[in-house]
Scaffold this motif. Sequence first.
Motif, PDB file in Angstrom:
ATOM      1  N   VAL A  91       0.818  -1.225   0.000  1.00  0.00           N
ATOM      2  CA  VAL A  91       0.000   0.000   0.000  1.00  0.00           C
ATOM      3  C   VAL A  91       0.847   1.268   0.000  1.00  0.00           C
ATOM      4  O   VAL A  91       0.302   2.374   0.070  1.00  0.00           O
ATOM      5  N   VAL A  92       2.162   1.116  -0.081  1.00  0.00           N
ATOM      6  CA  VAL A  92       2.992   2.289  -0.347  1.00  0.00           C
ATOM      7  C   VAL A  92       2.780   2.734  -1.790  1.00  0.00           C
ATOM      8  O   VAL A  92       2.697   3.938  -2.078  1.00  0.00           O
ATOM      9  N   HIS A  93       2.636   1.749  -2.694  1.00  0.00           N
ATOM     10  CA  HIS A  93       2.554   2.071  -4.121  1.00  0.00           C
ATOM     11  C   HIS A  93       1.286   1.565  -4.813  1.00  0.00           C
ATOM     12  O   HIS A  93       0.881   2.104  -5.822  1.00  0.00           O
ATOM     13  N   HIS A  94       0.699   0.484  -4.316  1.00  0.00           N
ATOM     14  CA  HIS A  94      -0.418  -0.194  -5.006  1.00  0.00           C
ATOM     15  C   HIS A  94      -1.716   0.564  -4.716  1.00  0.00           C
ATOM     16  O   HIS A  94      -2.342   0.387  -3.678  1.00  0.00           O
ATOM     17  N   GLU A  95      -2.123   1.384  -5.702  1.00  0.00           N
ATOM     18  CA  GLU A  95      -3.240   2.304  -5.451  1.00  0.00           C
ATOM     19  C   GLU A  95      -4.540   1.561  -5.125  1.00  0.00           C
ATOM     20  O   GLU A  95      -5.291   1.970  -4.246  1.00  0.00           O
ATOM     21  N   VAL A 147      -7.887  -0.609   1.584  1.00  0.00           N
ATOM     22  CA  VAL A 147      -7.593  -0.518   3.026  1.00  0.00           C
ATOM     23  C   VAL A 147      -8.209   0.755   3.596  1.00  0.00           C
ATOM     24  O   VAL A 147      -8.866   0.738   4.653  1.00  0.00           O
ATOM     25  N   ALA A 148      -8.018   1.865   2.904  1.00  0.00           N
ATOM     26  CA  ALA A 148      -8.543   3.136   3.400  1.00  0.00           C
ATOM     27  C   ALA A 148     -10.066   3.102   3.489  1.00  0.00           C
ATOM     28  O   ALA A 148     -10.668   3.622   4.436  1.00  0.00           O
ATOM     29  N   ARG A 149     -10.686   2.464   2.506  1.00  0.00           N
ATOM     30  CA  ARG A 149     -12.155   2.371   2.515  1.00  0.00           C
ATOM     31  C   ARG A 149     -12.648   1.565   3.709  1.00  0.00           C
ATOM     32  O   ARG A 149     -13.631   1.932   4.360  1.00  0.00           O
ATOM     33  N   ALA A 181       0.769   5.627  -0.682  1.00  0.00           N
ATOM     34  CA  ALA A 181      -0.550   5.674  -1.317  1.00  0.00           C
ATOM     35  C   ALA A 181      -1.656   5.478  -0.278  1.00  0.00           C
ATOM     36  O   ALA A 181      -2.729   6.076  -0.384  1.00  0.00           O
ATOM     37  N   ALA A 182      -1.392   4.657   0.726  1.00  0.00           N
ATOM     38  CA  ALA A 182      -2.410   4.381   1.740  1.00  0.00           C
ATOM     39  C   ALA A 182      -2.767   5.655   2.512  1.00  0.00           C
ATOM     40  O   ALA A 182      -3.940   5.944   2.748  1.00  0.00           O
ATOM     41  N   GLU A 185      -7.877  11.422   1.505  1.00  0.00           N
ATOM     42  CA  GLU A 185      -8.982  11.723   0.586  1.00  0.00           C
ATOM     43  C   GLU A 185     -10.328  11.368   1.197  1.00  0.00           C
ATOM     44  O   GLU A 185     -11.347  11.954   0.848  1.00  0.00           O
ATOM     45  N   ARG A 186     -10.337  10.410   2.072  1.00  0.00           N
ATOM     46  CA  ARG A 186     -11.578  10.014   2.734  1.00  0.00           C
ATOM     47  C   ARG A 186     -11.742  10.681   4.094  1.00  0.00           C
ATOM     48  O   ARG A 186     -12.593  10.270   4.881  1.00  0.00           O
TER      49      ARG A 186
END
Lengths: 253, 253, 253, 253
Positions: free
Chosen positions: B119-123, B129-131, B149-150, B156-157
């Motif tokens: 989750v550093v790079h995998h959008e 995860v964020a959701r 990215a995480a 954003e959320r």
Amino acid sequence: MRSLDLNADLGESFGRWRLGDDEALLGVVSSANVACGFHAGDPATLVATCRKAVENGVAIGAQVGYRDLAGFGRRFIDVTPDDLYADVLYQISALDGIARTVGGRVSYVKPHGALYNAVVHHEAQAAAVARAVADHPAELVLLGLPGSAALRAAEERQIPVAREFFADRAYDNDATLVDRRLAGAVLTDPDAVVRRVQQLLGSGTVATVDGNDVAIDFDSICVHGDTPGAVAMAQAVRAALEGAGATVAPFAP
Amino acid sequence: MRSLDLNADLGESFGRWRLGDDEALLGVVSSANVACGFHAGDPATLVATCRKAVENGVAIGAQVGYRDLAGFGRRFIDVTPDDLYADVLYQISALDGIARTVGGRVSYVKPHGALYNAVVHHEAQAAAVARAVADHPAELVLLGLPGSAALRAAEERQIPVAREFFADRAYDNDATLVDRRLAGAVLTDPDAVVRRVQQLLGSGTVATVDGNDVAIDFDSICVHGDTPGAVAMAQAVRAALEGAGATVAPFAP
Amino acid sequence: MRSLDLNADLGESFGRWRLGDDEALLGVVSSANVACGFHAGDPATLVATCRKAVENGVAIGAQVGYRDLAGFGRRFIDVTPDDLYADVLYQISALDGIARTVGGRVSYVKPHGALYNAVVHHEAQAAAVARAVADHPAELVLLGLPGSAALRAAEERQIPVAREFFADRAYDNDATLVDRRLAGAVLTDPDAVVRRVQQLLGSGTVATVDGNDVAIDFDSICVHGDTPGAVAMAQAVRAALEGAGATVAPFAP
Amino acid sequence: MRSLDLNADLGESFGRWRLGDDEALLGVVSSANVACGFHAGDPATLVATCRKAVENGVAIGAQVGYRDLAGFGRRFIDVTPDDLYADVLYQISALDGIARTVGGRVSYVKPHGALYNAVVHHEAQAAAVARAVADHPAELVLLGLPGSAALRAAEERQIPVAREFFADRAYDNDATLVDRRLAGAVLTDPDAVVRRVQQLLGSGTVATVDGNDVAIDFDSICVHGDTPGAVAMAQAVRAALEGAGATVAPFAP
């Protein structure tokens, strides 16, 4: 007007393997015993099942079981009480968090398969299950067999209990279930099942395998979710309840 | 007086297999990243770890990972976003219910192992995860690598985030971690680690493997829990923080 | 008279969860790719499937996959080569011992799902699979995609290989499979599938998604075992082979 | 010169979780009961353990158990005989294929933990284990408790059996083991254990918890592999055997 509950096992798929027509059953029952991942039920299935249950106003129960995917929770495991306590707490918690995420909550707990059978007589495992239900912060009802060690253990801890009647299982004279490995233990004829439900509603009794009528106390009626014809059977039972003037609604608050 | 957080991975035993000295570490750190059962952590361990964390006033975080006991969550798995969302939700929920049962609660989430790196790079996985963190009813902070990215997906959320510094890991010039499979990636000398922490507190920078100093923003300092000497290392870092006049306390509210 | 092989995935049930009509398919195919327990296939299913395969003269192949029951082996896992080598060796061994117990033996190996796709390009995983096949004491053929890294790695180790054609999968212009997540990737019309097989037998080519004809070298034809209509599809392909004057028989010695 | 066997449980690590000093123990014992993956033992560990056993001339036995990683095989599971048969066959096969790959073979089978205890009395499970050992194509000896149902079932099927003496377990007057949950059930003093072995070699008896001497027939002496001090204990027992003029060598052909 009398209110009666109809429960079934749901959410029992696991990854590629699908089991039962959850979508259809959630249009028939009032309480869904949702598998929690130890013997069945992957997380994505739990999310989808809880979401649909909330949409349909169906109460969500935690169908807790032994950690045994290969055996579908149908094999007794001699778990220590402390491990069983933690396993049950974990399962209730996983499902309750998912249920609350989609706008619902877990309102009751029903042990599954071999654990269900074990806690009829196994005092230590029954006490462990009751302790987990009591300690969990959600307000939970324990659903089980009338007269079982689990319900006694729950009552000792002041946990509300609910007793269930199995619409499609044969009964012995002591009001316990006939071992499902014996012929005739599971009834598959909807007409016969409907007649049993009508007798229960009329006289509060069930005809045993020996032809005697024994009294049954119950708060919920269980129908199977994973057999061929499960949906038609559940619809027939629901129609019988409504035909007798009852409302089908969750027992849990 | 400055308040700083010290976090470590805990609750990573599984049944007969024990890992780490959780009892001792819970007397040193202020935040415990507790494994949730998918890559480590059996339910009885989770109950015991949460109970001890509550007794010690240590914040409880959900150390969520891939479903991979055999790989300890250290192997990337190409899970679909929807399955990962459900897996993370399940894990947070299981731990949170247990934590609340013993008087605590989950206050943050930290991805583990290969999921942390992914989750550093995998959008898509970062967003999943964020959701899950956003949708879960508990008020949760997402703890991760600065610039990942995480953390962006979380912001954003509108989910609060916390950034961590690794006291015992080598850094590249872009402020990311040196791959742990490379020699020198993990520091094992407590004196060297303490000097890094002191530099961080003094100048807000860390010396990279190339000898440059790069700025690091952080809300928590991570020490490893499962290495030989983990307890001594954590104690040395804590002493360095207190020696610099800081209070060691959870970052999460 | 030409001898052609027809293979399908079998033995993919797990405990309570049943998948595919193995009994019927074992009357149609000449080679059975039997799941080995890591992504599907419980031991009792393996015993029953091997016994039936032996009765029907069907060759037994080890359908090896990632350790991922929840994902059915359909998710790439970044396993180290040494772990993958051991995992593949373990799976081949488990199935081979069972097959020999019931009078058969494992004669080939076919990677499953995401592992199948990975070893088309992933050199390290391809080499690990080939090394396991080479080291195992049974005489084994590696079945895979023509041109894949796995088949190249096998040939370097002097392992016999077999190339397969997918009767019901769409092809790209470079003779690789269209990603099954794309629309039209899996063909479900038996007539269309039969026409493809007839074209292949007649001209050695397949029509790609862009309408080109590309040459295909093959030793075995794969049909799916777990889709609705799988048995009818397999029967149609077998009839097409026999209608073209071929004998359906295992490729493996 | 008398030849005696010394066996211990090995290969019980799982992924990140390591257990026992296999490397050292393989220099002391003559027979290694290697876990097969159901209750412990990942494939890479099995490969490494078998390789080292072959190098050291140590016989390899299949340490078969219930499918229960979380319980380390120490919890009775009420598996059906047919499932247990298949589970045992699968485990023997997996280990045997790996052993043969590295130049060895499985020469005996020893049930583990709760399965070991179950097959002392549980006729149906004992028969299932014996049937698997008999049906497997390898020539196998069944190692177990003298007088157990498993050894009787094996003898009925003409399978060679071996009886074991536990050097570090307390005995009851009927020559069975004291339940390991009771205080004093496991001996940890090497001197006391050595004296027991010397008494056994001298008079063929063991002193029970009540102070009586009972006769013990045995073909192998078991020492524990996963306790602190396991290596020193095993070395002390081996020294006692050699001091009494015996050669330490595998019982299995």
